[in-house]
Structures are given as structure tokens and as C-alpha cells.
Design an enzyme around this catalytic site. Structure first.
Site, short mmCIF file in Angstrom:
data_model
loop_
_atom_site.label_atom_id
_atom_site.label_comp_id
_atom_site.label_asym_id
_atom_site.label_seq_id
_atom_site.Cartn_x
_atom_site.Cartn_y
_atom_site.Cartn_z
N LEU A 37 -32.03 -2.77 -107.20
CA LEU A 37 -32.37 -4.15 -107.54
C LEU A 37 -33.79 -4.18 -108.10
O LEU A 37 -34.67 -3.45 -107.65
CB LEU A 37 -32.28 -5.05 -106.31
CG LEU A 37 -30.88 -5.41 -105.82
CD1 LEU A 37 -30.96 -6.24 -104.53
CD2 LEU A 37 -30.08 -6.17 -106.88
N GLY A 38 -34.01 -5.06 -109.06
CA GLY A 38 -35.35 -5.15 -109.67
C GLY A 38 -35.39 -4.55 -111.05
O GLY A 38 -36.30 -4.83 -111.83
N VAL A 40 -35.63 -2.17 -114.44
CA VAL A 40 -36.71 -1.34 -115.00
C VAL A 40 -38.06 -1.90 -114.59
O VAL A 40 -38.96 -1.18 -114.17
CB VAL A 40 -36.60 -1.28 -116.55
CG1 VAL A 40 -37.84 -0.64 -117.16
CG2 VAL A 40 -35.36 -0.48 -116.95
N LYS A 50 -48.47 -0.99 -112.93
CA LYS A 50 -49.65 -1.76 -112.50
C LYS A 50 -50.29 -1.15 -111.25
O LYS A 50 -51.51 -1.19 -111.08
CB LYS A 50 -49.28 -3.22 -112.23
CG LYS A 50 -49.61 -4.19 -113.31
CD LYS A 50 -48.93 -4.12 -114.62
CE LYS A 50 -49.00 -3.05 -115.60
NZ LYS A 50 -47.94 -2.99 -116.56
N GLY A 184 -47.60 2.21 -128.55
CA GLY A 184 -47.26 0.83 -128.22
C GLY A 184 -47.69 0.53 -126.79
O GLY A 184 -48.58 1.19 -126.25
N ILE A 186 -46.19 0.81 -123.72
CA ILE A 186 -46.00 1.82 -122.68
C ILE A 186 -46.97 2.98 -122.91
O ILE A 186 -47.66 3.43 -121.98
CB ILE A 186 -44.54 2.33 -122.65
CG1 ILE A 186 -43.60 1.20 -122.24
CG2 ILE A 186 -44.39 3.53 -121.70
CD1 ILE A 186 -42.14 1.57 -122.17
N ALA A 316 -40.27 -8.95 -119.23
CA ALA A 316 -39.68 -9.44 -117.98
C ALA A 316 -39.81 -10.96 -117.86
O ALA A 316 -38.88 -11.64 -117.41
CB ALA A 316 -40.35 -8.75 -116.79
N HIS A 441 -66.99 -23.00 -113.92
CA HIS A 441 -68.15 -22.20 -114.31
C HIS A 441 -68.71 -21.48 -113.08
O HIS A 441 -68.84 -22.10 -112.03
CB HIS A 441 -69.23 -23.11 -114.90
CG HIS A 441 -70.50 -22.35 -115.23
ND1 HIS A 441 -70.60 -21.58 -116.37
CD2 HIS A 441 -71.68 -22.24 -114.56
CE1 HIS A 441 -71.81 -21.02 -116.38
NE2 HIS A 441 -72.47 -21.40 -115.30
P1 NAI Z 1 -43.36 -0.36 -128.54
O1 NAI Z 1 -42.37 -0.91 -129.50
O2 NAI Z 1 -44.34 -1.23 -127.88
O3 NAI Z 1 -44.20 0.81 -129.27
C1 NAI Z 1 -43.60 1.94 -129.86
C2 NAI Z 1 -44.57 2.57 -130.85
O4 NAI Z 1 -44.06 3.85 -131.24
C3 NAI Z 1 -44.74 1.78 -132.13
O5 NAI Z 1 -46.12 1.54 -132.33
C4 NAI Z 1 -44.15 2.69 -133.22
O6 NAI Z 1 -44.82 2.57 -134.44
C5 NAI Z 1 -44.34 4.07 -132.61
N1 NAI Z 1 -43.39 5.11 -133.11
C6 NAI Z 1 -42.06 5.00 -133.31
N2 NAI Z 1 -41.54 6.19 -133.74
C7 NAI Z 1 -42.56 7.08 -133.79
C8 NAI Z 1 -42.68 8.47 -134.13
N3 NAI Z 1 -41.61 9.21 -134.50
N4 NAI Z 1 -43.90 9.06 -134.08
C9 NAI Z 1 -44.99 8.34 -133.68
N5 NAI Z 1 -44.94 7.03 -133.35
C10 NAI Z 1 -43.75 6.39 -133.39
O7 NAI Z 1 -42.47 0.44 -127.47
P2 NAI Z 1 -42.80 0.96 -126.02
O8 NAI Z 1 -44.26 1.20 -125.83
O9 NAI Z 1 -41.87 2.11 -125.82
O10 NAI Z 1 -42.40 -0.25 -125.09
C11 NAI Z 1 -41.04 -0.65 -125.02
C12 NAI Z 1 -40.88 -2.08 -124.55
O11 NAI Z 1 -41.35 -2.24 -123.24
C13 NAI Z 1 -41.61 -3.05 -125.43
O12 NAI Z 1 -40.67 -3.99 -125.87
C14 NAI Z 1 -42.60 -3.69 -124.54
O13 NAI Z 1 -42.71 -5.07 -124.79
C15 NAI Z 1 -42.10 -3.42 -123.14
N6 NAI Z 1 -43.23 -3.21 -122.23
C16 NAI Z 1 -44.06 -4.24 -121.94
C17 NAI Z 1 -45.17 -4.04 -121.15
C18 NAI Z 1 -46.08 -5.18 -120.88
O14 NAI Z 1 -45.73 -6.31 -121.16
N7 NAI Z 1 -47.29 -4.96 -120.36
C19 NAI Z 1 -45.48 -2.74 -120.57
C20 NAI Z 1 -44.58 -1.73 -120.98
C21 NAI Z 1 -43.50 -1.98 -121.75
#
Ligand code: NAI
Length: 455
Positions: A37-38, A40, A50, A184, A186, A316, A441
Site C-alpha cells: 500500500l502507498g 511508488v 525525502k 530530471g 529523480i 502524487a 515577518h
Molecule cells: P523526468 O522526465 O523528470 O526527467 C528525465 C530526463 O532524462 C529528461 O531531462 C530527459 O531529457 C533525460 N533523458 C531522456 N533520455 C535520455 C538519454 N538517453 N540520455 C540522457 N538523458 C536522457 O523523469 P524522472 O526524473 O525519471 O522522473 C519521473 C517522474 O517522476 C516525473 O514525472 C516526475 O514528475 C516524478 N517525480 C517527481 C518528484 C517530485 O515531485 N519531487 C520526485 C521524483 C519523481
């Protein structure tokens, strides 16, 4: 055969919140979850990362303590202890969801669910060797890491040399060097932790900037901070193959290879739509995602989809809200999903938080905007707490109606500030009214007030 008002497929943020809301409203509800549950978010995403990042932050503070008049003799990461603490955090939260489901009489079925058909009585769902019937279905099966056909990647994932967000959070030993494919969200969060913890980190990113859709000036500042902290970046570089202990990438047409102890693959995620029987009842998908409208309805009456599986905004908090919209529609309540004010946060140190349009995205939509950017150093608290900080706050204002349509922040506490900015966008409040708002403030959020007076 057990009959439910609602069967939810998937126990992540969309699934468990939908089950909670539906059961609280009196629906006889069943929730299928094949893992834990919960989903990814709780088990291998938002929450565990975090926990790790907070340990890194404590270490970073300790290392810089001298500058704040605090003497710390030695500070280092015990990665196994950090991981053990993370596991405790996750366990507590997962069991909390389990208890809530029990309290609300949600039937939790620990098995993979598959839709097998439909009759006048409802939808058939099988799982764990049983078949169940439901009036309504919510598909909340989430997403999985993208693993494109890069030569050697599949073998690397099989051997444990390459990791996704799941495996990287469960390593008990620090790798000496970590190569991250994809700069990106992650990739950056993990770069932040492993760099602070002492690994040598290289991020290979295909684009000429990091942090995807993040506003350019903010992503440039983030890049500068990362580089200063010791992370190496290979921008505009595409990974072409993965070896047994190295990664090869193309830079300006030339192939280069760097050694790695471990490789993180974080190049995006894809909705999980296979193996759940969507075809048995004819649910439409497009580009691998379940197609939904703004009530989270699919093309099949009575079947809804919320969270990453609809591919709209893989976050999420979006999933939570989509789940509520879906359940409200099932209950006959008026509600619909809006995506214009969904905040996004990168929990690095410093943090990045954004909501709404960037100057570029506004221009693409033909919106005439004014953009104001102010330094976080306009905040007394920021100066008092952050030595040499380079954070900024950027407001994007619709010139025609004086409404804020985008806020982009980098600095301390911004993850906790951004909801206020989302509220400004969601309520369409005019900047003149916002100027009358009293901000506490001294706080860092006062920079937003400062920026308002610069418009
Ligand atoms: P992402 O879509 O954020 O970033 C993937 C990156 O990989 C892009 O910048 C892309 O240009 C690059 N890339 C793609 N193919 C490549 C290659 N062959 N060589 C080099 N670079 C390449 O995806 P990510 O980081 O995997 O995250 C996945 C999902 O998880 C996202 O939708 C994100 O919103 C969510 N997430 C959100 C978090 C948060 O809100 N703090 C934390 C972690 C994940």
C-alpha cells in the site's frame, strides 16, 4: 461472488485516497494492491527519497556549521543507517494506510487485479484466485520507469549494475561513483543525496539544461549550485550504450565512455496499462496512457482513471486530487479537475518549487506577461539563515488582467511556500489585492510580497 460499489485497481496515492473517500461516503469498496500500500510514492519515491535527502541536509549543515559559528568535529553519512531509518519511515506510513483502510471497512486484496469483463450486474475483476463484481471501477495502476532500448541497459538492470528509483533507495552501501542517466527530478534528487553522502556523481542529460520544464533562470541557478557542490554534468549528451562497468555517451558527435560503480536510470516514466484487462471492456488508451476527461471518466461509463496511469501530470498530489474528482463524480457531486495551478517541487538543497506558466510557456500560448525576478536576499530571514545564498523568486503576471499565472522559486523553504502561490493562481486574485495581504515577518515568503511591488 462479492459485489462492491467500487473496485480500485492500485493502492498508490490515487488508489488509496479514492478508496478512503469512497468508503467514507458509504461505498462498499475493495482495493487491489499487488505490492505494498502507498505505491511508488510511499515505498520507492517521494517519501523514502525525502528521508534520504533530509539526512544529506543535516550532513551539509554540519559541514558548513563553522560559517554559522558552530563547531562540529566530524560529520559523515552512515548510508546503511540512513537506509534503515528510511525503511522505518516507510513502514510506519504504509501501516498507517492499512489501518485507515481497516477502519473504513475497505476490503484490501493483496493481489494483482485484472478486469475480465462486464455484464448487466457490473464489471468483473479477478485477483488472488477470486472473481469480484463492482458497479464502478477506478484504474490507478500508476507508472513504471522508462527503460528504452539502449544497448547494454537491460543486461545492466538484470545484473544490478543499473538501478531504477526502486533499487537505488535500497542500496545499503554507497557506490564510489554514480552515473545518472537523465537530469530530471529523480536524477537531481538522487544526485543531491549521493553527492552529499560522498559518492562521485556524474549526470548525463540529453537536453542543454537540467530539471526538465523548470524555468530556465531557476534551472541555471540550480545547476550552478550543484556544480559548486561537486556534481559533474554532461549536458546535451545522449547515452548510447551501457557496458559492464561504464557508460558511453555521444557529445558533439564524438563517443565518450566514463567508468561507474553504479548507474541510475531516470529518464522518465510510463503509465502501467498492460496486464490489467483494459481491452476486456474496451477502455481507450493513447500513447500508452488511459484517456480521461476532466471528471476522470474513461470512455467506458462507470470506469474512471486517476494518477500516473492517465499520463497527465505524474505527481502524487495530482493523483490525490484526481482521485477525489473521480469519487465525487461517482457520488453525483459537482467537481472537475484543473491542472493550471499544480505545484511541482524538487527537494534538493536549495529547493526548487514552481507553479503555473513560465515566461516561455506563456509566450507559446500567446499570453502577454510581465515577469519580475527578485533575489531571496530581500528577505531578512534568508540573509540571517543562509550564507552566500543565490535564491530567487520569479513572478509571471498576465498583463491584461493583473493576475499571477506563474511563480518560480529557488531557495530555502520554497517547497512549503509554493502552495500559497498555487492559491494565488487558483483563485485568480488580482495583484492589487495581494499587495494588501500581510505576510509574516521575518520569513522567506516575504520575497513574494517584495516581488509584487516590483511589478
Ligand atoms: P523526468 O522526465 O523528470 O526527467 C528525465 C530526463 O532524462 C529528461 O531531462 C530527459 O531529457 C533525460 N533523458 C531522456 N533520455 C535520455 C538519454 N538517453 N540520455 C540522457 N538523458 C536522457 O523523469 P524522472 O526524473 O525519471 O522522473 C519521473 C517522474 O517522476 C516525473 O514525472 C516526475 O514528475 C516524478 N517525480 C517527481 C518528484 C517530485 O515531485 N519531487 C520526485 C521524483 C519523481
Amino acid at each position: 461472488m462479492d459485489k462492491f460499489d467500487l473496485i480500485v485497481l492500485g493502492g498508490g496515492p490515487a488508489g488509496y485516497l479514492a478508496a478512503e473517500r469512497a468508503a467514507a461516503a458509504g461505498f462498499k469498496t475493495a482495493l487491489f494492491e499487488k505490492r505494498s500500500l502507498g505505491g511508488v510514492c510511499l515505498n520507492e519515491g517521494c517519501i523514502p527519497s525525502k528521508a534520504l535527502l533530509n539526512s544529506a541536509k543535516i550532513l551539509d549543515y554540519a559541514k558548513r556549521a563553522e560559517g554559522y559559528g558552530v563547531r562540529v568535529s566530524e560529520a559523515s553519512i552512515d548510508h546503511a543507517a540512513v537506509t534503515a531509518r528510511k525503511n522505518k519511515v516507510v513502514k510506519a506510513l504504509v501501516s498507517g494506510i492499512g489501518m485507515k483502510m481497516k477502519k473504513l471497512n475497505v476490503t484490501v486484496i493483496s493481489a494483482a487485479a485484472a478486469i475480465t469483463g462486464k455484464s448487466g450486474d457490473g464489471f468483473f475483476v479477478t485477483g488472488g484466485g477470486e472473481t469480484y463484481l463492482a458497479d464502478k471501477l477506478l484504474i490507478a495502476t500508476g507508472s513504471a520507469p522508462l527503460t528504452p532500448p539502449i544497448p547494454g541497459l537491460r543486461e545492466g538492470l538484470e545484473s544490478g549494475f543499473c538501478l531504477t528509483n526502486r533499487e537505488i533507495l535500497d542500496m545499503t552501501e554507497l557506490p564510489e561513483s554514480l552515473v545518472i542517466i537523465g537530469g530530471g527530478v529523480i536524477g537531481l534528487e538522487m544526485a543531491s543525496y549521493f553527492n552529499s553522502a560522498g559518492a562521485s556523481v556524474t549526470v548525463i542529460e540529453m537536453l542543454d539544461k537540467i530539471a526538465g520544464a523548470t524555468e530556465k533562470e531557476i534551472s541555471d541557478i540550480l545547476l550552478k549550485n550543484y556544480k559548486k557542490a561537486g556534481v559533474t554534468f554532461k549536458l546535451s549528451c545522449k547515452v548510447t550504450s551501457v557496458g559492464a562497468d561504464s557508460v558511453t555517451y555521444a557529445e558533439n558527435g564524438a563517443e565518450k565512455t566514463i567508468p561507474a560503480s553504479k548507474v541510475l536510470v531516470s529518464i522518465g516514466r510510463r503509465p502501467i496499462t498492460d496486464g490489467i484487462g483494459l481491452e476486456a471492456i474496451g477502455v481507450y488508451t493513447e500513447n500508452g496512457a488511459v484517456v480521461t476527461d476532466d471528471r476522470m471518466r474513461t470512455n467506458v461509463p462507470g470506469v474512471y482513471a486517476a494518477g500516473d496511469v492517465n499520463g497527465k501530470s505524474m505527481l502524487a498530489h495530482t493523483a490525490y486530487r484526481e482521485a477525489e474528482v473521480a469519487v465525487n463524480h461517482m457520488l453525483g457531486k459537482k467537481d472537475f479537475m484543473r491542472y493550471a495551478a499544480i505545484p511541482s517541487v524538487i527537494y534538493t538543497n536549495p529547493e526548487v518549487a514552481s507553479v503555473g506558466e513560465t515566461p516561455e510557456s506563456a509566450a507559446d500560448k500567446g499570453i502577454d506577461v510581465k515577469t519580475v525576478s527578485v533575489s531571496m536576499r530581500l528577505s531578512g530571514r534568508y540573509i540571517a539563515e543562509v550564507n552566500g545564498g543565490n535564491g530567487i523568486a520569479k513572478l509571471v503576471v498576465d498583463s491584461k488582467n493583473s493576475r499571477i499565472i506563474g511563480v518560480h522559486l529557488i531557495g530555502s523553504y520554497v517547497s512549503e511556500m509554493i502552495y500559497g502561490a498555487a492559491l494565488m493562481i487558483e483563485t485568480k486574485i488580482k495583484t492589487d489585492s495581494l499587495k494588501e495581504l500581510v505576510f509574516p515577518h521575518p520569513t522567506v515568503c516575504e520575497v513574494i510580497r517584495e516581488a509584487l511591488f516590483e511589478i
